[in-house]
Design a protein around this motif. Structure first.
Motif, PDB file in Angstrom:
ATOM      1  N   LEU A   1      -7.224   8.034   4.748  1.00  0.00           N
ATOM      2  CA  LEU A   1      -6.244   7.156   4.111  1.00  0.00           C
ATOM      3  C   LEU A   1      -6.646   5.695   4.261  1.00  0.00           C
ATOM      4  O   LEU A   1      -6.472   4.883   3.340  1.00  0.00           O
ATOM      5  CB  LEU A   1      -4.857   7.381   4.712  1.00  0.00           C
ATOM      6  N   GLN A   2      -7.170   5.340   5.412  1.00  0.00           N
ATOM      7  CA  GLN A   2      -7.611   3.967   5.632  1.00  0.00           C
ATOM      8  C   GLN A   2      -8.800   3.612   4.751  1.00  0.00           C
ATOM      9  O   GLN A   2      -8.899   2.485   4.245  1.00  0.00           O
ATOM     10  CB  GLN A   2      -7.940   3.769   7.108  1.00  0.00           C
ATOM     11  N   LEU A   3      -9.708   4.568   4.537  1.00  0.00           N
ATOM     12  CA  LEU A   3     -10.832   4.325   3.634  1.00  0.00           C
ATOM     13  C   LEU A   3     -10.350   4.118   2.198  1.00  0.00           C
ATOM     14  O   LEU A   3     -10.837   3.220   1.493  1.00  0.00           O
ATOM     15  CB  LEU A   3     -11.808   5.502   3.683  1.00  0.00           C
ATOM     16  N   LEU A   4      -9.403   4.932   1.756  1.00  0.00           N
ATOM     17  CA  LEU A   4      -8.861   4.789   0.403  1.00  0.00           C
ATOM     18  C   LEU A   4      -8.140   3.456   0.239  1.00  0.00           C
ATOM     19  O   LEU A   4      -8.276   2.785  -0.790  1.00  0.00           O
ATOM     20  CB  LEU A   4      -7.924   5.957   0.089  1.00  0.00           C
ATOM     21  N   GLU A   5      -7.364   3.068   1.251  1.00  0.00           N
ATOM     22  CA  GLU A   5      -6.648   1.796   1.192  1.00  0.00           C
ATOM     23  C   GLU A   5      -7.628   0.624   1.078  1.00  0.00           C
ATOM     24  O   GLU A   5      -7.411  -0.317   0.307  1.00  0.00           O
ATOM     25  CB  GLU A   5      -5.783   1.630   2.441  1.00  0.00           C
ATOM     26  N   LYS A   6      -8.696   0.696   1.828  1.00  0.00           N
ATOM     27  CA  LYS A   6      -9.702  -0.367   1.813  1.00  0.00           C
ATOM     28  C   LYS A   6     -10.280  -0.547   0.417  1.00  0.00           C
ATOM     29  O   LYS A   6     -10.578  -1.679  -0.013  1.00  0.00           O
ATOM     30  CB  LYS A   6     -10.814  -0.029   2.809  1.00  0.00           C
ATOM     31  N   ASP A   7     -10.441   0.538  -0.328  1.00  0.00           N
ATOM     32  CA  ASP A   7     -11.002   0.485  -1.672  1.00  0.00           C
ATOM     33  C   ASP A   7      -9.930   0.442  -2.762  1.00  0.00           C
ATOM     34  O   ASP A   7     -10.219   0.703  -3.933  1.00  0.00           O
ATOM     35  CB  ASP A   7     -11.933   1.677  -1.903  1.00  0.00           C
ATOM     36  N   ARG A   8      -8.692   0.142  -2.358  1.00  0.00           N
ATOM     37  CA  ARG A   8      -7.586  -0.092  -3.300  1.00  0.00           C
ATOM     38  C   ARG A   8      -7.163   1.158  -4.063  1.00  0.00           C
ATOM     39  O   ARG A   8      -6.635   1.083  -5.170  1.00  0.00           O
ATOM     40  CB  ARG A   8      -7.942  -1.210  -4.304  1.00  0.00           C
ATOM     41  N   PHE A   9      -7.358   2.335  -3.460  1.00  0.00           N
ATOM     42  CA  PHE A   9      -6.878   3.571  -4.062  1.00  0.00           C
ATOM     43  C   PHE A   9      -5.484   3.915  -3.536  1.00  0.00           C
ATOM     44  O   PHE A   9      -5.094   3.484  -2.443  1.00  0.00           O
ATOM     45  CB  PHE A   9      -7.838   4.722  -3.770  1.00  0.00           C
ATOM     46  N   ILE A  10      -4.767   4.721  -4.301  1.00  0.00           N
ATOM     47  CA  ILE A  10      -3.424   5.183  -3.935  1.00  0.00           C
ATOM     48  C   ILE A  10      -3.514   6.663  -3.572  1.00  0.00           C
ATOM     49  O   ILE A  10      -3.782   7.496  -4.448  1.00  0.00           O
ATOM     50  CB  ILE A  10      -2.433   4.989  -5.097  1.00  0.00           C
ATOM     51  N   PRO A  11      -3.295   7.038  -2.317  1.00  0.00           N
ATOM     52  CA  PRO A  11      -3.363   8.453  -1.946  1.00  0.00           C
ATOM     53  C   PRO A  11      -2.120   9.215  -2.418  1.00  0.00           C
ATOM     54  O   PRO A  11      -0.991   8.736  -2.262  1.00  0.00           O
ATOM     55  CB  PRO A  11      -3.414   8.424  -0.414  1.00  0.00           C
ATOM     56  N   VAL A  12      -2.344  10.390  -2.973  1.00  0.00           N
ATOM     57  CA  VAL A  12      -1.272  11.300  -3.385  1.00  0.00           C
ATOM     58  C   VAL A  12      -1.524  12.616  -2.650  1.00  0.00           C
ATOM     59  O   VAL A  12      -2.533  13.283  -2.900  1.00  0.00           O
ATOM     60  CB  VAL A  12      -1.256  11.507  -4.906  1.00  0.00           C
ATOM     61  N   ILE A  13      -0.621  12.993  -1.747  1.00  0.00           N
ATOM     62  CA  ILE A  13      -0.905  14.049  -0.770  1.00  0.00           C
ATOM     63  C   ILE A  13      -0.015  15.272  -0.997  1.00  0.00           C
ATOM     64  O   ILE A  13       1.217  15.169  -1.043  1.00  0.00           O
ATOM     65  CB  ILE A  13      -0.686  13.517   0.660  1.00  0.00           C
ATOM     66  N   ALA A  14      -0.649  16.432  -1.119  1.00  0.00           N
ATOM     67  CA  ALA A  14       0.066  17.710  -1.152  1.00  0.00           C
ATOM     68  C   ALA A  14       0.294  18.182   0.281  1.00  0.00           C
ATOM     69  O   ALA A  14      -0.626  18.132   1.100  1.00  0.00           O
ATOM     70  CB  ALA A  14      -0.729  18.747  -1.932  1.00  0.00           C
TER      71      ALA A  14
ATOM     72  N   ASN B   1       0.837  -1.209   0.000  1.00  0.00           N
ATOM     73  CA  ASN B   1       0.000   0.000   0.000  1.00  0.00           C
ATOM     74  C   ASN B   1       0.869   1.255   0.000  1.00  0.00           C
ATOM     75  O   ASN B   1       1.304   1.711   1.058  1.00  0.00           O
ATOM     76  CB  ASN B   1      -0.920  -0.002   1.218  1.00  0.00           C
ATOM     77  N   PRO B   2       1.151   1.830  -1.180  1.00  0.00           N
ATOM     78  CA  PRO B   2       1.942   3.063  -1.225  1.00  0.00           C
ATOM     79  C   PRO B   2       1.109   4.284  -0.893  1.00  0.00           C
ATOM     80  O   PRO B   2      -0.054   4.399  -1.307  1.00  0.00           O
ATOM     81  CB  PRO B   2       2.435   3.113  -2.679  1.00  0.00           C
ATOM     82  N   VAL B   3       1.692   5.189  -0.120  1.00  0.00           N
ATOM     83  CA  VAL B   3       1.115   6.500   0.171  1.00  0.00           C
ATOM     84  C   VAL B   3       2.158   7.530  -0.247  1.00  0.00           C
ATOM     85  O   VAL B   3       3.302   7.480   0.218  1.00  0.00           O
ATOM     86  CB  VAL B   3       0.772   6.656   1.661  1.00  0.00           C
ATOM     87  N   ILE B   4       1.786   8.456  -1.108  1.00  0.00           N
ATOM     88  CA  ILE B   4       2.743   9.405  -1.681  1.00  0.00           C
ATOM     89  C   ILE B   4       2.522  10.792  -1.096  1.00  0.00           C
ATOM     90  O   ILE B   4       1.389  11.278  -1.044  1.00  0.00           O
ATOM     91  CB  ILE B   4       2.597   9.459  -3.214  1.00  0.00           C
ATOM     92  N   VAL B   5       3.610  11.414  -0.663  1.00  0.00           N
ATOM     93  CA  VAL B   5       3.611  12.832  -0.289  1.00  0.00           C
ATOM     94  C   VAL B   5       4.597  13.522  -1.227  1.00  0.00           C
ATOM     95  O   VAL B   5       5.744  13.088  -1.341  1.00  0.00           O
ATOM     96  CB  VAL B   5       4.039  13.034   1.179  1.00  0.00           C
ATOM     97  N   HIS B   6       4.161  14.557  -1.900  1.00  0.00           N
ATOM     98  CA  HIS B   6       5.028  15.175  -2.905  1.00  0.00           C
ATOM     99  C   HIS B   6       5.414  16.600  -2.532  1.00  0.00           C
ATOM    100  O   HIS B   6       4.726  17.275  -1.769  1.00  0.00           O
ATOM    101  CB  HIS B   6       4.347  15.171  -4.278  1.00  0.00           C
ATOM    102  N   GLY B   7       6.533  17.028  -3.090  1.00  0.00           N
ATOM    103  CA  GLY B   7       6.961  18.420  -2.986  1.00  0.00           C
ATOM    104  C   GLY B   7       6.507  19.199  -4.207  1.00  0.00           C
ATOM    105  O   GLY B   7       5.555  18.833  -4.889  1.00  0.00           O
ATOM    106  N   GLY B   8       7.230  20.282  -4.494  1.00  0.00           N
ATOM    107  CA  GLY B   8       6.881  21.112  -5.649  1.00  0.00           C
ATOM    108  C   GLY B   8       7.508  22.490  -5.593  1.00  0.00           C
ATOM    109  O   GLY B   8       6.980  23.432  -6.181  1.00  0.00           O
ATOM    110  N   GLY B   9       8.642  22.601  -4.885  1.00  0.00           N
ATOM    111  CA  GLY B   9       9.298  23.899  -4.745  1.00  0.00           C
ATOM    112  C   GLY B   9       9.619  24.594  -6.056  1.00  0.00           C
ATOM    113  O   GLY B   9       9.295  25.780  -6.230  1.00  0.00           O
TER     114      GLY B   9
END
Length: 295
Positions: A166-179, A57-65
Motif C-alpha cells: 500500500l505504501q508503494l502504491l501511495e508513493k506512485d499516486r495509485f489508489i488501492p482497491v482491496i477485496a 490518500n484513499p484506500v478502499i476495501v469493498h464488500g460484495g455479498g
C-alpha cells in the motif's frame, strides 16, 4: 450570481479540511446500495478521484455479498449464514474469491479509472497484505462442559496487516482497491473476511486519519430515531447498553470503536445512498453521518 456565490462558500468551507487532511490516509469500506446503483457507483468513483487529486490518500476495501449470492444461485448452491456470516466451504470459497477479487474488484477499479483516477485492484493475498487466521465461533452449550465450536469453513479474521504494498502504491499516486480475502500461509488456506473488519484493521495499520464505513443507514440513531452526529466510546457503550444500538449495527459500531481506540483519529458511519456522501462528510462542517472519536 447566487449560485456562483453558493459554490464559492462551499469551497471556502472545504478549505480547512483540505489543509487538515492533505497527505493523510482515509480508509473507506465500500458497500451497500452505493455498489449497486449506477448513479451512486459513478458518484463514488468521482469522489475517490477528487480525494486523490486534492492530496488525500484513499484506500478502499469493498464488500460484495449480494454478488456472491447471485453467483452461488447460478451454480445451484444454497447460501447458509450463522450470526450474519456466510458459511464458506471450499466450493463457496472459490466463488467468493472469483467474485470479490475478480468481478467486483475490477469493476470498481474500472469506474475509478474512468473518472480519471489511477486505481489498482488487490486482494489481501497480494504482497502478503492480509495475514488471516480461521475464525472460530463459540456458543454456550448448557448440556456440555465446554462451549460449542461452530465451524464456518473458510471464514477468517485478520491476524496481521503488512502495509508495504500500500505504501508503494501511495508513493506512485495509485489508489488501492482491496477485496477482503486473506491468506494463512501456515495452514495454506484462503479465507473470506468481513469487509468492515478488514477496513478497520488496515486503517489501524496505516494510522489513518479516518475510517469511513458506507452503509444503507444514515448513521447511528438515538431512541427518537434522530441521527447522532458525534459519539465517544462512553456514549456509544451507553447506547448499546440501552438497546438503542442493536442487531447488525453493533459489529459496525464496534469496528469504529476499535479503530478510534487504536491508531485511527476518527471513524464514521455514513449513508452511501446519498450522492457524494464522502465529500459531504469530509469537507463540510456538519457532515452527513455519525463520527466516532475518543473525545
Amino acid at each position: 450570481m447566487k449560485h456562483s456565490q453558493a459554490r464559492a462558500r462551499t469551497l471556502v468551507e472545504a478549505l480547512p479540511y483540505l489543509q487538515r487532511f492533505a497527505d493523510q490516509t482515509v480508509v473507506i469500506k465500500y458497500g451497500g446500495h452505493a455498489m449497486v446503483e449506477e448513479e451512486l457507483k459513478a458518484s463514488f468513483a468521482t469522489d475517490i478521484t477528487l480525494l486523490k487529486q486534492v492530496g488525500i490518500n484513499p484506500v478502499i476495501v469493498h464488500g460484495g455479498g449480494p454478488q456472491i449470492g447471485e453467483h452461488l444461485k447460478k451454480i445451484g448452491k444454497q447460501a447458509e449464514f450463522v450470526d450474519g456470516m456466510r458459511v464458506t466451504d471450499s466450493e463457496t470459497m472459490d466463488v467468493v474469491e472469483m467474485v470479490l477479487a475478480g468481478l467486483v474488484n475490477k469493476e470498481i477499479v474500472a469506474n475509478i479509472n474512468k473518472a480519471g483516477g489511477k486505481a489498482v485492484g488487490l486482494s489481501g493475498k497480494d504482497g502478503g497484505l492480509i495475514c488471516a487466521r480461521k475464525l472460530k465461533i463459540e456458543r454456550s452449550a448448557p448440556e456440555l462442559d465446554v462451549p460449542e465450536i461452530i465451524d464456518l469453513g473458510h471464514v477468517g479474521r485478520v491476524h496481521s496487516v503488512h502495509t508495504g504494498i500500500l505504501q508503494l502504491l501511495e508513493k506512485d499516486r495509485f489508489i488501492p482497491v482491496i477485496a477482503p480475502v486473506g491468506y494463512d500461509k501456515v495452514a495454506g488456506q484462503s479465507y473470506n473476511i468481513n469487509a468492515d473488519l478488514v477496513a478497520g484493521a488496515i486503517a489501524q495499520a496505516l494510522g489513518a486519519a479516518k475510517l469511513i464505513l458506507l452503509t444503507d443507514v444514515p448513521g447511528v440513531l438515538d431512541g427518537n430515531k434522530e441521527l447522532v452526529s458525534q459519539l465517544s466510546p462512553e456514549s456509544t457503550r451507553a447506547l448499546i447498553d440501552q438497546g438503542i444500538i442493536a442487531g447488525g449495527m453493533i459489529p459496525k459500531v464496534q469496528c469504529c470503536l476499535d479503530a478510534v481506540t487504536g491508531d485511527v483519529a476518527q471513524a464514521h458511519i455514513i449513508d452511501g445512498r446519498v450522492p457524494h456522501a464522502l465529500l459531504l462528510e469530509i469537507f463540510t462542517d456538519t457532515g452527513v453521518g455519525s463520527v466516532f472519536s475518543e473525545t
